[in-house]
Design a protein around this motif. Structure first.
Motif, PDB file in Angstrom:
ATOM      1  N   GLY A 181       0.831  -1.183   0.000  1.00 26.24           N
ATOM      2  CA  GLY A 181       0.000   0.000   0.000  1.00 26.24           C
ATOM      3  C   GLY A 181       0.875   1.245   0.000  1.00 26.24           C
ATOM      4  O   GLY A 181       2.041   1.194   0.412  1.00 26.24           O
ATOM      5  N   ARG A 182       0.336   2.347  -0.480  1.00 28.08           N
ATOM      6  CA  ARG A 182       1.138   3.561  -0.592  1.00 28.08           C
ATOM      7  C   ARG A 182       0.373   4.766  -0.060  1.00 28.08           C
ATOM      8  O   ARG A 182      -0.817   4.917  -0.330  1.00 28.08           O
ATOM      9  CB  ARG A 182       1.548   3.804  -2.049  1.00 28.08           C
ATOM     10  N   THR A 183       1.054   5.608   0.661  1.00 23.58           N
ATOM     11  CA  THR A 183       0.531   6.914   1.035  1.00 23.58           C
ATOM     12  C   THR A 183       1.600   7.945   0.687  1.00 23.58           C
ATOM     13  O   THR A 183       2.799   7.644   0.755  1.00 23.58           O
ATOM     14  CB  THR A 183       0.208   7.000   2.541  1.00 23.58           C
ATOM     15  N   HIS A 184       1.197   9.138   0.293  1.00 27.51           N
ATOM     16  CA  HIS A 184       2.137  10.178  -0.149  1.00 27.51           C
ATOM     17  C   HIS A 184       2.962   9.712  -1.342  1.00 27.51           C
ATOM     18  O   HIS A 184       4.082  10.199  -1.559  1.00 27.51           O
ATOM     19  CB  HIS A 184       3.085  10.587   0.991  1.00 27.51           C
ATOM     20  N   ALA A 188       3.956   2.290   2.119  1.00 28.36           N
ATOM     21  CA  ALA A 188       3.308   2.396   3.437  1.00 28.36           C
ATOM     22  C   ALA A 188       3.281   1.021   4.084  1.00 28.36           C
ATOM     23  O   ALA A 188       4.325   0.522   4.515  1.00 28.36           O
ATOM     24  CB  ALA A 188       1.916   2.983   3.292  1.00 28.36           C
ATOM     25  N   GLU A 196      -8.343  -2.921  -2.222  1.00 30.52           N
ATOM     26  CA  GLU A 196      -8.378  -1.681  -3.002  1.00 30.52           C
ATOM     27  C   GLU A 196      -9.595  -1.656  -3.925  1.00 30.52           C
ATOM     28  O   GLU A 196     -10.301  -0.634  -4.034  1.00 30.52           O
ATOM     29  CB  GLU A 196      -7.091  -1.537  -3.816  1.00 30.52           C
ATOM     30  N   ASP A 290      -5.483   5.881 -10.243  1.00 31.36           N
ATOM     31  CA  ASP A 290      -4.881   4.737  -9.562  1.00 31.36           C
ATOM     32  C   ASP A 290      -4.629   3.585 -10.531  1.00 31.36           C
ATOM     33  O   ASP A 290      -3.578   2.929 -10.493  1.00 31.36           O
ATOM     34  CB  ASP A 290      -5.780   4.261  -8.418  1.00 31.36           C
TER      35      ASP A 290
END
Length: 462
Positions: A181-184, A188, A196, A290
Motif C-alpha cells: 500500500g502507498r501513502t504520499h 506504506a 483496493e 490509480d
C-alpha cells in the motif's frame, strides 16, 4: 416558402417545415454551440405538452377536436418522428422561450396537417392560444429539464452500478493478491489488491446514492405556475389534472411544488444534480488515476495491473500501449467538472421571479449526464471486465519494501524497527534477511506475522 407573422412583423418560413416564425427568429439570432437540442429533452417537452392538452380538454377550455390532434402530434414527437424539426440552438437568450415556441409551432402545424389544413393557419390551431394554453415557458421548460434529468439519471446510475458490481467481483478475484500500500506516493504498509477494489466499489456506490438523491428532488415541478409562479391563466382544476396526466404519460411520479413561486424562481435542485455529478466525477478521476499508476510501465513502472490493450499507443514508438480508456474517463470527468462551474455561475445569476439562464444549465447538465454515462460504460466494458493482476510483480515489490517493518513493531519494538528500516535502505537488503541474521525472530514466526491475513486485517499475532 410560406409567410408567417408575429408582433415583430412578417418572416418567410420554408414551406416543408413544421416550425414557424418564432423558431426562425431563434435560428437567426442564436449561432452559439452549432448543436441541436438533446433528443431526450425534445421528448420530455412533448410529454409536457401532451399532458397540458389533456388537462385543458378536461377543463373544457381546449376544444376536443383541437386537443385530440395536438395529443396525436405530441405522440409522434415522443416517438422520435420529428426530431429534425427542432433547429434552435440549446444556448439561447429568453429563458427557453425559443425552445417552447419551437415545440408549440411544430405541434400546431402538425395538428393542422392532421386536420387537412395548411401549415401556418394559426386561426384554426394557434401555437400560443391552443398549444401553449395555461402554460408559460417558465413552467414548461424547467419541468421538461427535470423529466429529462430523471431519465438520464437512470442511465447513469445503471452504468455506475455495473462499474461497482465488477469492482466487487474483482475484489473477490484479487483477494489473495498481497501488495504494498502507498501513502504520499511512498511505500506504506501491505494491503491486498482486492481490498483496493472493494474500496473503489464503495466509493462508486456512494456516487450512485448521491445522484439518486438529487434526481429524486427533480420530481418536484412547477407545472401550472405559468410566468412567475402565481398560476395566472391556469385554472386550479388544470393544475391538478396536468400533473396526473404527466405521471401517466411518463410512468413516473411527479409532484406539484408546494410553493410555485419558489419553484419558478429558484434552481437549486438543478445545481444539486450537477454537484452530485461533479463529486462523482472526482471519485472516478481518483480511480482512473490509480489504475493508470498501477498499470504503469510495464517494465519501468509499478506494473501491478495489466490493462487490456485497446490500440497502439504511439505513431513513433513501436510496441507502446497506453491506458486510453482510463485517460478518456479522466478527460470526461474534467468536462463534467467544468460544466458544473457553468451551472453554478448560471444559478447565481438568477434575479427576482425567474432564472433566465436555465438554457445553459440544461445544456451542461444534460451533456454531463450523457458524457459521464458513456465514459463509465466504456471504462466498464473495455477496461474493468478484462483487467488482471500481476501477482508476481506485487510480490516482488512487497519483498523489496521496507514498509513491512510496521507489522513488526509489536514484536521487536520501535527502536529496533527503526534500525532495521535504516539498515535495509542503506544496504538494499530485504527486511526478512536482516531479521534472520540478527536472530530477532525465527523464520516460522516471521511467516506468521507477515502473512497476508495478519498484515491486512486488524489485530496482533500473539
Amino acid at each position: 416558402m410560406r409567410e408567417e407573422h408575429d408582433f415583430l412583423g412578417e418572416k418567410e418560413v420554408p414551406e416543408n417545415v413544421l416550425y414557424g416564425v418564432q423558431t426562425m427568429r431563434a435560428v437567426d439570432n442564436f449561432h452559439i454551440t452549432e448543436q441541436k437540442l438533446d433528443p431526450d429533452f425534445i421528448v420530455a417537452m412533448a410529454k409536457v405538452k401532451k399532458a397540458a392538452a389533456l388537462a385543458n380538454m378536461d377543463t373544457g377550455r381546449l376544444p376536443q377536436k383541437i386537443g385530440k390532434v395536438l395529443v396525436q402530434a405530441a405522440d409522434e414527437v415522443i416517438a422520435g418522428k420529428w426530431v429534425n424539426e427542432f433547429p434552435v440552438d440549446p444556448i439561447q437568450g429568453g429563458a427557453g422561450t425559443s425552445v417552447n415556441m419551437n415545440m408549440n409551432e411544430v405541434l400546431a402545424n402538425r395538428g393542422l396537417e392532421i386536420m387537412g389544413e395548411k401549415k401556418g393557419t394559426y386561426d384554426v390551431i394557434s401555437p400560443n392560444n391552443h398549444v401553449n394554453m395555461a402554460q408559460s415557458t417558465n413552467d414548461v421548460f424547467p419541468t421538461s429539464i427535470k423529466i429529462c434529468i430523471k431519465l438520464k439519471a437512470r442511465h447513469l446510475m445503471t452504468a455506475l452500478g455495473q462499474m461497482a458490481d465488477v469492482l466487487d467481483r474483482k475484489a473477490v478475484e484479487f483477494k489473495d493478491v498481497l501488495k504494498m500500500g502507498r501513502t504520499h506516493l511512498q511505500d506504506a504498509v501491505p494491503i491486498t489488491l482486492g481490498q483496493e477494489m472493494a474500496a473503489y466499489a464503495a466509493a462508486v456506490r456512494r456516487g450512485i446514492k448521491r445522484i439518486e438523491s438529487s434526481a429524486r428532488n427533480a420530481s418536484v415541478v412547477n407545472l401550472g405556475a405559468t410566468a412567475v409562479g402565481t398560476g395566472l391563466n391556469a385554472q386550479p382544476q388544470y393544475i391538478s389534472h396536468v400533473i396526473k396526466h404527466l405521471n401517466k404519460i411518463t410512468g413516473e411520479e411527479y409532484f406539484t411544488a408546494d410553493n410555485l413561486v419558489d419553484a419558478t424562481n429558484n434552481v437549486d435542485i438543478l445545481v444539486d444534480v450537477s454537484s452530485a455529478m461533479k463529486v462523482t466525477a472526482l471519485v472516478l478521476i481518483k480511480i482512473a488515476n490509480d489504475f493508470r499508476l498501477m498499470a504503469s510501465g510495464p517494465r519501468c513502472g509499478f506494473n501491478e495491473l495489466k490493462l487490456p490493450a485497446r490500440q497502439p499507443g504511439s505513431s513513433i514508438m513501436p510496441g507502446k500501449v497506453n491506458p486510453v480508456i482510463a485517460e478518456v474517463l479522466n478527460q470526461t470527468c474534467y468536462q463534467v467538472i467544468g460544466n458544473d462551474l457553468t451551472v453554478s455561475l448560471a444559478a447565481e445569476n438568477g434575479q427576482f421571479e425567474l432564472n433566465v439562464m436555465e438554457p445553459v444549465m440544461a445544456f451542461n447538465i444534460l451533456n454531463s449526464m450523457r458524457y459521464l454515462t458513456n465514459a463509465v460504460n466504456a471504462f466498464y466494458e473495455k477496461l474493468l471486465l478484462h483487467v488482471t493482476a500481476n501477482k508476481k510483480q506485487c510480490e516482488e515489490w512487497l519483498e523489496k519494501s521496507v514498509g513491512i517493518v510496521t507489522a513488526l513493531l509489536p514484536h521487536i519494538g520501535y527502536e529496533n524497527s527503526s534500525l532495521l528500516a535504516k539498515e535495509a535502505y542503506t544496504t538494499n537488503r530485504s527486511v526478512k534477511d536482516i531479521i534472520l541474521e540478527k536472530g530477532w525472530l525465527t523464520e516460522e514466526r516471521m511467516k506468521q506475522i507477515l502473512s497476508p491475513e495478519q498484515m491486512t486485517h486488524p489485530g496482533i499475532t500473539g
